[in-house]
Design a protein around this motif. Structure first.
Motif, PDB file in Angstrom:
ATOM      1  N   GLU A 126      28.473  60.150  70.769  1.00  0.00           N
ATOM      2  CA  GLU A 126      27.457  59.687  71.727  1.00  0.00           C
ATOM      3  C   GLU A 126      26.565  58.573  71.194  1.00  0.00           C
ATOM      4  OE1 GLU A 126      28.105  62.807  70.803  1.00  0.00           O
ATOM      5  OE2 GLU A 126      26.275  64.018  70.629  1.00  0.00           O
ATOM      6  N   ASP A 127      26.717  58.223  69.919  1.00  0.00           N
ATOM      7  CA  ASP A 127      25.987  57.079  69.363  1.00  0.00           C
ATOM      8  C   ASP A 127      26.714  55.764  69.651  1.00  0.00           C
ATOM      9  OD1 ASP A 127      25.237  59.081  66.498  1.00  0.00           O
ATOM     10  OD2 ASP A 127      23.879  58.583  68.154  1.00  0.00           O
ATOM     11  N   THR A 128      27.883  55.851  70.217  1.00  0.00           N
ATOM     12  CA  THR A 128      28.633  54.651  70.561  1.00  0.00           C
ATOM     13  C   THR A 128      27.847  53.804  71.547  1.00  0.00           C
ATOM     14  OG1 THR A 128      30.790  55.666  70.170  1.00  0.00           O
ATOM     15  CG2 THR A 128      30.728  53.778  71.653  1.00  0.00           C
ATOM     16  N   ALA A 129      27.614  52.542  71.171  1.00  0.00           N
ATOM     17  CA  ALA A 129      26.810  51.660  72.015  1.00  0.00           C
ATOM     18  C   ALA A 129      26.745  50.285  71.360  1.00  0.00           C
ATOM     19  CB  ALA A 129      25.394  52.204  72.173  1.00  0.00           C
ATOM     20  N   VAL A 130      26.256  49.337  72.117  1.00  0.00           N
ATOM     21  CA  VAL A 130      25.868  48.058  71.537  1.00  0.00           C
ATOM     22  C   VAL A 130      24.427  48.212  71.079  1.00  0.00           C
ATOM     23  CG1 VAL A 130      25.496  45.598  71.928  1.00  0.00           C
ATOM     24  CG2 VAL A 130      27.435  46.756  73.007  1.00  0.00           C
ATOM     25  N   LEU A 142      26.707  54.067  58.916  1.00  0.00           N
ATOM     26  CA  LEU A 142      26.719  52.614  59.055  1.00  0.00           C
ATOM     27  C   LEU A 142      25.304  52.111  58.815  1.00  0.00           C
ATOM     28  CD1 LEU A 142      28.748  51.535  62.242  1.00  0.00           C
ATOM     29  CD2 LEU A 142      29.233  50.904  59.873  1.00  0.00           C
ATOM     30  N   ARG A 143      25.204  50.884  58.342  1.00  0.00           N
ATOM     31  CA  ARG A 143      23.887  50.275  58.221  1.00  0.00           C
ATOM     32  C   ARG A 143      23.885  48.953  58.982  1.00  0.00           C
ATOM     33  NH1 ARG A 143      20.357  48.270  53.003  1.00  0.00           N
ATOM     34  NH2 ARG A 143      21.920  46.590  52.991  1.00  0.00           N
ATOM     35  N   LEU A 144      23.043  48.879  59.956  1.00  0.00           N
ATOM     36  CA  LEU A 144      22.885  47.656  60.733  1.00  0.00           C
ATOM     37  C   LEU A 144      21.790  46.793  60.109  1.00  0.00           C
ATOM     38  CD1 LEU A 144      22.978  49.077  64.368  1.00  0.00           C
ATOM     39  CD2 LEU A 144      24.874  48.464  62.868  1.00  0.00           C
ATOM     40  N   SER A 145      21.982  45.498  60.193  1.00  0.00           N
ATOM     41  CA  SER A 145      20.989  44.555  59.674  1.00  0.00           C
ATOM     42  C   SER A 145      20.538  43.623  60.778  1.00  0.00           C
ATOM     43  CB  SER A 145      21.596  43.724  58.542  1.00  0.00           C
ATOM     44  OG  SER A 145      22.036  44.527  57.481  1.00  0.00           O
ATOM     45  N   LEU A 204      18.857  49.381  59.964  1.00  0.00           N
ATOM     46  CA  LEU A 204      18.935  50.687  60.601  1.00  0.00           C
ATOM     47  C   LEU A 204      20.059  51.447  59.912  1.00  0.00           C
ATOM     48  CD1 LEU A 204      17.783  52.520  62.860  1.00  0.00           C
ATOM     49  CD2 LEU A 204      19.722  51.770  64.266  1.00  0.00           C
ATOM     50  N   GLN A 205      19.684  52.380  59.073  1.00  0.00           N
ATOM     51  CA  GLN A 205      20.671  53.233  58.405  1.00  0.00           C
ATOM     52  C   GLN A 205      21.005  54.383  59.333  1.00  0.00           C
ATOM     53  OE1 GLN A 205      22.226  52.893  55.329  1.00  0.00           O
ATOM     54  NE2 GLN A 205      23.432  54.663  55.998  1.00  0.00           N
ATOM     55  N   MET A 206      22.267  54.493  59.673  1.00  0.00           N
ATOM     56  CA  MET A 206      22.698  55.518  60.609  1.00  0.00           C
ATOM     57  C   MET A 206      23.634  56.478  59.892  1.00  0.00           C
ATOM     58  SD  MET A 206      23.319  53.189  64.010  1.00  0.00           S
ATOM     59  CE  MET A 206      24.761  52.374  63.333  1.00  0.00           C
ATOM     60  N   ASN A 207      23.216  57.711  59.787  1.00  0.00           N
ATOM     61  CA  ASN A 207      24.009  58.751  59.143  1.00  0.00           C
ATOM     62  C   ASN A 207      24.401  59.802  60.161  1.00  0.00           C
ATOM     63  OD1 ASN A 207      23.548  57.477  56.606  1.00  0.00           O
ATOM     64  ND2 ASN A 207      21.601  58.564  56.414  1.00  0.00           N
ATOM     65  N   GLY A 208      25.430  60.538  59.833  1.00  0.00           N
ATOM     66  CA  GLY A 208      25.847  61.613  60.731  1.00  0.00           C
ATOM     67  C   GLY A 208      26.151  61.128  62.132  1.00  0.00           C
TER      68      GLY A 208
END
Length: 122
Positions: free
Chosen positions: A87-91, A17-20, A79-83
């Motif tokens: 446990e990365d589940t969060a706001v 996912l990529r957050l902006s 924020l580019q999030m790979n893999g």
């Protein structure tokens, strides 16, 4: 300064996912950061990037998986999030810092966005 975060969603383990985060103003900003807060847990630092130069900082639990970047002309940080892991589940929140010095990212951030939810399912 107003911050608008977006890009969250529901994904599966291993996805990306990529957050902006778009800032309405950047005067005096030392840098931008991403934090996250999982259900029942305290908010924690994820990554930060200086507004000038090329310094980036990461928490150990995202090193090698997440990457923070910025475009000053667009007042935007990503924020580019790979893999992704469960446990990365969060706001996820973006924030901007007005602190000075080389440890600015360790100081309290001045402005905060509204948060975007990232849910990673197994």
């Amino acid at each position: 300064v107003q911050l608008q975060a977006s890009g969250g969603g529901l994904v599966q383990t291993g996805d990306s996912l990529r957050l902006s985060c778009v800032a309405s103003g950047t005067r005096g900003i030392a840098g931008m950061g991403w934090f996250r807060q999982a259900p029942g847990k305290e908010r924690e630092f994820v990554a930060a990037i200086s507004w000038t130069g090329s310094s980036t900082y990461y928490s150990d639990f995202v090193k090698g998986r997440f990457a923070i970047s910025r475009d000053n002309a667009k007042n935007t940080v990503w924020l580019q999030m790979n893999g992704l892991k469960v446990e990365d589940t969060a706001v996820y929140y973006c924030a901007s810092s007005l602190a000075a010095g080389s440890s600015w990212y360790k100081e309290p951030f001045a402005y905060w966005g509204q948060g975007t939810l990232v849910t990673v399912s197994s």
